[in-house]
Scaffold this motif. Structure first.
Motif, PDB file in Angstrom:
ATOM      1  N   PRO A 238       0.867  -1.245  -0.158  1.00  0.00           N
ATOM      2  CA  PRO A 238       0.007   0.056  -0.013  1.00  0.00           C
ATOM      3  C   PRO A 238       0.804   1.307  -0.090  1.00  0.00           C
ATOM      4  N   TRP A 239       2.041   1.424   0.935  1.00  0.00           N
ATOM      5  CA  TRP A 239       2.620   2.533   1.050  1.00  0.00           C
ATOM      6  C   TRP A 239       3.437   2.660  -0.297  1.00  0.00           C
ATOM      7  N   LEU A 240       4.114   1.687  -0.912  1.00  0.00           N
ATOM      8  CA  LEU A 240       5.013   1.751  -2.045  1.00  0.00           C
ATOM      9  C   LEU A 240       3.972   2.251  -3.452  1.00  0.00           C
ATOM     10  N   SER A 241       2.808   1.676  -3.401  1.00  0.00           N
ATOM     11  CA  SER A 241       1.829   2.062  -4.534  1.00  0.00           C
ATOM     12  C   SER A 241       1.479   3.526  -4.315  1.00  0.00           C
ATOM     13  N   ALA A 242       1.258   4.171  -3.130  1.00  0.00           N
ATOM     14  CA  ALA A 242       0.918   5.539  -2.889  1.00  0.00           C
ATOM     15  C   ALA A 242       2.143   6.411  -3.459  1.00  0.00           C
ATOM     16  N   VAL A 243       3.411   5.694  -3.152  1.00  0.00           N
ATOM     17  CA  VAL A 243       4.691   6.516  -3.546  1.00  0.00           C
ATOM     18  C   VAL A 243       4.531   6.600  -5.108  1.00  0.00           C
TER      19      VAL A 243
END
Length: 168
Positions: free
Chosen positions: A49-54
């Motif tokens: 989720p975090w990496l996709s947001a970045v």
């Protein structure tokens, strides 16, 4: 016609992420590796989720998001232009609102998600829970004491929600 994405990953092939200004441009994959190294003690920032947001923010041309740990620098006229964080806690209240704690690599902050976020047809009743990453914009900050800040989140503030099971 190529969309800039490889079939084997969700990351753009030629995307660049700026770090530290326009002079320092690095490829998204390298930036993601750096994030993983920098926050290895907290795996929330190494998950899908975090990496996709970045990657999403990079594709939108957003190079900087608010750091919750430095409110004085980012809070302008009682608002935060952009917040990206992992939902660490969420508790519904008797009014239909939800009290949350949101975390980014610099710190945590409490917040309240307005009940209408969950009631609208396009609402987020099933998608906002522990572990999701929220991208928010123009969020009002309630500050009852100089050291306590709380986000006031409405439907208009939510840009994107990345499910806790998002793969990267």
């Amino acid at each position: 016609m190529s969309n800039g994405y490889s079939s084997s990953s969700a990351a753009p092939k030629n995307a660049d992420v700026m770090e530290g200004g326009h002079d320092n441009v690095m490829p998204t994959q390298e930036y993601v590796r750096k994030i993983i190294e920098d926050v290895s003690e907290d795996d929330h920032f190494t998950r899908g989720p975090w990496l996709s947001a970045v990657v999403y923010l990079d594709a939108e041309g957003v190079m900087e998001s608010v750091c919750l740990g430095d409110m004085k620098k980012y809070c302008k006229i009682g608002k935060l232009e952009r917040v990206v964080g992992v939902v660490m806690t969420c508790t519904p209240n008797s009014l239909g609102d939800m009290t949350i704690t949101i975390k980014d690599p610099s710190g945590t902050m409490g917040g309240l998600i307005h009940y209408k976020v969950f009631q609208q047809e396009e609402g987020y009743a099933r998608s906002i829970n522990i572990g999701v990453v929220l991208i928010l914009r123009n969020v009002f900050v309630f500050t009852p004491k100089s050291s306590n800040h709380y986000l006031n989140i409405t439907l208009r503030n939510i840009v994107k929600v990345f499910d806790k099971d998002t793969e990267f």
